[in-house]
Design a protein around this motif. Sequence first.
Motif, mmCIF file in Angstrom:
data_model
loop_
_atom_site.group_PDB
_atom_site.id
_atom_site.type_symbol
_atom_site.label_atom_id
_atom_site.label_comp_id
_atom_site.label_asym_id
_atom_site.label_seq_id
_atom_site.Cartn_x
_atom_site.Cartn_y
_atom_site.Cartn_z
ATOM 1 N N ASN A 137 49.271 36.822 51.726
ATOM 2 C CA ASN A 137 50.262 35.798 51.400
ATOM 3 C C ASN A 137 49.862 34.461 51.998
ATOM 4 N N LYS A 154 47.119 32.883 49.982
ATOM 5 C CA LYS A 154 47.597 32.339 48.717
ATOM 6 C C LYS A 154 48.501 31.126 48.954
ATOM 7 N N SER A 197 47.484 27.373 49.223
ATOM 8 C CA SER A 197 47.332 26.505 48.048
ATOM 9 C C SER A 197 48.444 25.470 47.963
ATOM 10 N N LEU A 198 49.523 25.630 48.768
ATOM 11 C CA LEU A 198 50.573 24.611 48.775
ATOM 12 C C LEU A 198 50.045 23.301 49.346
ATOM 13 N N THR A 240 48.146 21.339 48.181
ATOM 14 C CA THR A 240 48.096 20.299 47.158
ATOM 15 C C THR A 240 49.321 19.381 47.200
ATOM 16 N N VAL A 281 42.783 24.273 45.256
ATOM 17 C CA VAL A 281 43.705 23.935 44.171
ATOM 18 C C VAL A 281 43.831 22.419 44.037
ATOM 19 N N MET A 294 41.531 22.261 40.904
ATOM 20 C CA MET A 294 42.527 22.435 39.850
ATOM 21 C C MET A 294 43.329 21.147 39.665
ATOM 22 N N ALA A 302 40.494 22.660 31.233
ATOM 23 C CA ALA A 302 41.564 23.463 31.821
ATOM 24 C C ALA A 302 41.192 24.942 31.915
ATOM 25 N N VAL A 303 40.681 25.503 30.825
ATOM 26 C CA VAL A 303 40.464 26.946 30.795
ATOM 27 C C VAL A 303 39.455 27.374 31.853
ATOM 28 N N VAL A 312 40.848 26.658 35.569
ATOM 29 C CA VAL A 312 41.906 27.580 35.989
ATOM 30 C C VAL A 312 41.324 28.973 36.182
ATOM 31 N N MET A 340 41.438 30.905 39.766
ATOM 32 C CA MET A 340 42.136 32.174 39.891
ATOM 33 C C MET A 340 41.171 33.278 40.308
ATOM 34 N N TYR A 343 40.718 33.193 44.084
ATOM 35 C CA TYR A 343 41.824 33.788 44.839
ATOM 36 C C TYR A 343 41.853 35.292 44.673
ATOM 37 N N LEU A 344 41.580 35.762 43.458
ATOM 38 C CA LEU A 344 41.529 37.208 43.253
ATOM 39 C C LEU A 344 40.465 37.839 44.140
ATOM 40 N N SER A 390 41.595 37.840 47.746
ATOM 41 C CA SER A 390 42.627 38.860 47.923
ATOM 42 C C SER A 390 42.014 40.243 47.974
#
Lengths: 365, 398
Positions: free
Chosen positions: B333, B336, B339-340, B342, B350, B354, B364-365, B368, B372, B375-376, B379
């Motif tokens: 947590n 992840k 990333s706040l 930003t 991010v 991002m 974008a694609v 993003v 992601m 982060y995956l 994690s």
Amino acid sequence: MTTFTPKPALPPPGSTHGPLAWVRANLLSSPLNIALTALALWFLWLIVPPIVDWAILSADFGGSDQSACASEGACWTFIGVRFDFFVYGFYPAEQRWRVDIAFLLLGAVLVPQFIPRFPSRNWVGLFGLTGLPLVTAVLLMGGVAGLEPVESSKWGGLMLTLVLSYVGIVAALPIGVVLALGRRSEMPIIRMICVTFIELWRGVPLISVLFMASVMLPLFLPEGVNFDKLLRALIGIIMFQSAYMAEVVRGGLQAIPRGQFEAAAALGLGYWRSMGLIVLPQALKLVIPGIVNTFIALFKDTTLVLIIGLLDILATVQASIVDPSWRNVATEGYLFAAFCFWVFCFGMSRYSQALERKLHTGHKR
Amino acid sequence: MATPRRQPDPVSPSRHAAWNDPRVRSLAFQALAILAVGWFFWTIFQNTLTNMENRGITTGFGFLENPAGFGILMSLIDYDETYTYGRTFVVGLLNTVLVAALGIAIATVVGFVIGIARLSGNWLIAKMALIYIEVLRNIPLLLQIFFWYFAVLRALPTPRQSVDIADAAFLNNRGFYVPAPVLGDGFWTVLVALGVAVAGSLWLVRWARRRQDATGRQFPSSWVALGLIAGLPGLAFLVAGAPLSWDYPALKGFNFQGGTRLIPELMALLTALSMYTAAFIAEIVRAGIQSVSHGQTEAAYSLGLRPGQTLRLVVIPQAMRVVIPPLTSQYLNLTKNSSLATAIGYPDLVAVFMGTTLNQTGQAVEIVAMTMAVYLAISLSISALMNLYNRAMALKER
């Protein structure tokens, strides 16, 4: 003949009873304990008097603008003046009675849940999960029954926070249940789809999900179809939280003994009926605390929508703080927002603890 | 006398329609699911292609080679406007890893202290810990980050009126200036000595345990190891002629020069992240310690173990089993939640990739998906590491 008259019983010795004994046992039982007490008292002496002085004794309460805040203390005037903005955002002033009715309806649904003997409490709860979102949507959006339409871009403040979290909660729970059932399904492909979905959402931060919802969702949709910004944020929040909900529900499903599944099958119940009537009622009851915790997380996470430009309560506070007609009111604003969130989250966590105690009928250590 | 056995029905067992056969149904459902998911992704794919064509966005990762042309507030590696977009990705990633690693370390220490304080026999300490936990974990993290950044750090004095800590560190609204170590020529000897000391201590602890298993005689291995780890590098440091000096920050003009500067964005993010997560870790630690039955403590006392030994050898190993799985998810947590950043402008993955890079390139694609995926990967690797540790600590039933 003399009769035996017992003397009145002596009071318990002062060393084991009464406030003094309590102080001795809880604050001064050993040298280390005495040192800790002294340390704690010194710390409290250091922080509590200045805070009380700032927040109450030398704070300003009345007035209507910056000039009322001349003293050294907190400027609560700011909160008073901006209160309507914090609650309603840019919702048109003459239409705010609709929001008030929605608040009242929400209260009318929630309060009975805390009163165990309220008549037909479960029906009220069911209305809260099904009817209330619809009624509220009609009430807030308008456009029917003579209500003036109000665009969602004018929604804001506490009202928007509550809308986001309530819709999130109501939608994430059923999706989470379906995902959890899918993850425990005997069909490998269904299971694989559900596992991928759950792990993918749980592995990434909510903020990237919201970015994706606001940047990439328009790319995914066919030409000409466009979603409202609020709806896009809601889709992101619901997808994200339903993955967490699925894991909580799965914990409950795993705790149900195999015999229950087999007994349901032996009675001739099909999959959906054995799940709906036998397994899920037991499983969901087991994980109510976990579900409430997910609700709390969802409620706190709604603040992230300010990053994609929605005006939730934190965003209204933030916008008011940077307003040049007020100076140095950041602390007051944040404390107000923090207090709003704290009340809801603390209430929910107390509720879940009470439920846990009520449902915990086994042996206690 | 044999009981007449029922003969199997000569006709085939109960006939049923194909749609009532569970196997057929399950296959049909799965085929349907594949079709639905496939159709869903195909539609999205087609729509995306059309939309991107209409907006004139080219696909592919070629943009990573183009010069970025924007500055980044803080970078652990060399970076300026002339580097590529690929470099911005690495800079952001490193900043994320930095804040996550520091946050995990601080949150663990604070969380354990608060969690133990929560169980203290001292009423005041226990209540203060309770208040800390109940206040911090019921307030959104973003709000706490804003509070530290806009209400606390912005209110600090200007560089000229800095808070002065022993004339070496300075705190002001531009950040926290601390002395930077300058390594001299012979510093490698200290590092070598440290390596030797750590290796020696490991060997010593194993030797002492084996000897205790064999003979029952104890050896104060932890004290000796401590002495070794502190003493040997210290000795090497003196022998090499103290090859370390400090670069102190000093006020020059309107700002500080020299030293290392911790930017306020990093400080606010780190404080909020670690204090918020510490409240959750404290509850986990409390639950873990309480999960060890009191009979275990009593049994240890009756075997003659002292309170410290009971805690170290009996309670903590059993509590760790309960603590580790939820602790892992708190670490995830925290990572992840970093990333706040930003929201206050700390240049994490991010915010940089991002945010700025996406806005400049419009890819974008790809962006993003890359973010992601990072982060995956973080994690999954943290949870894999913690699973390994969990397996080592798990109940070994014999």
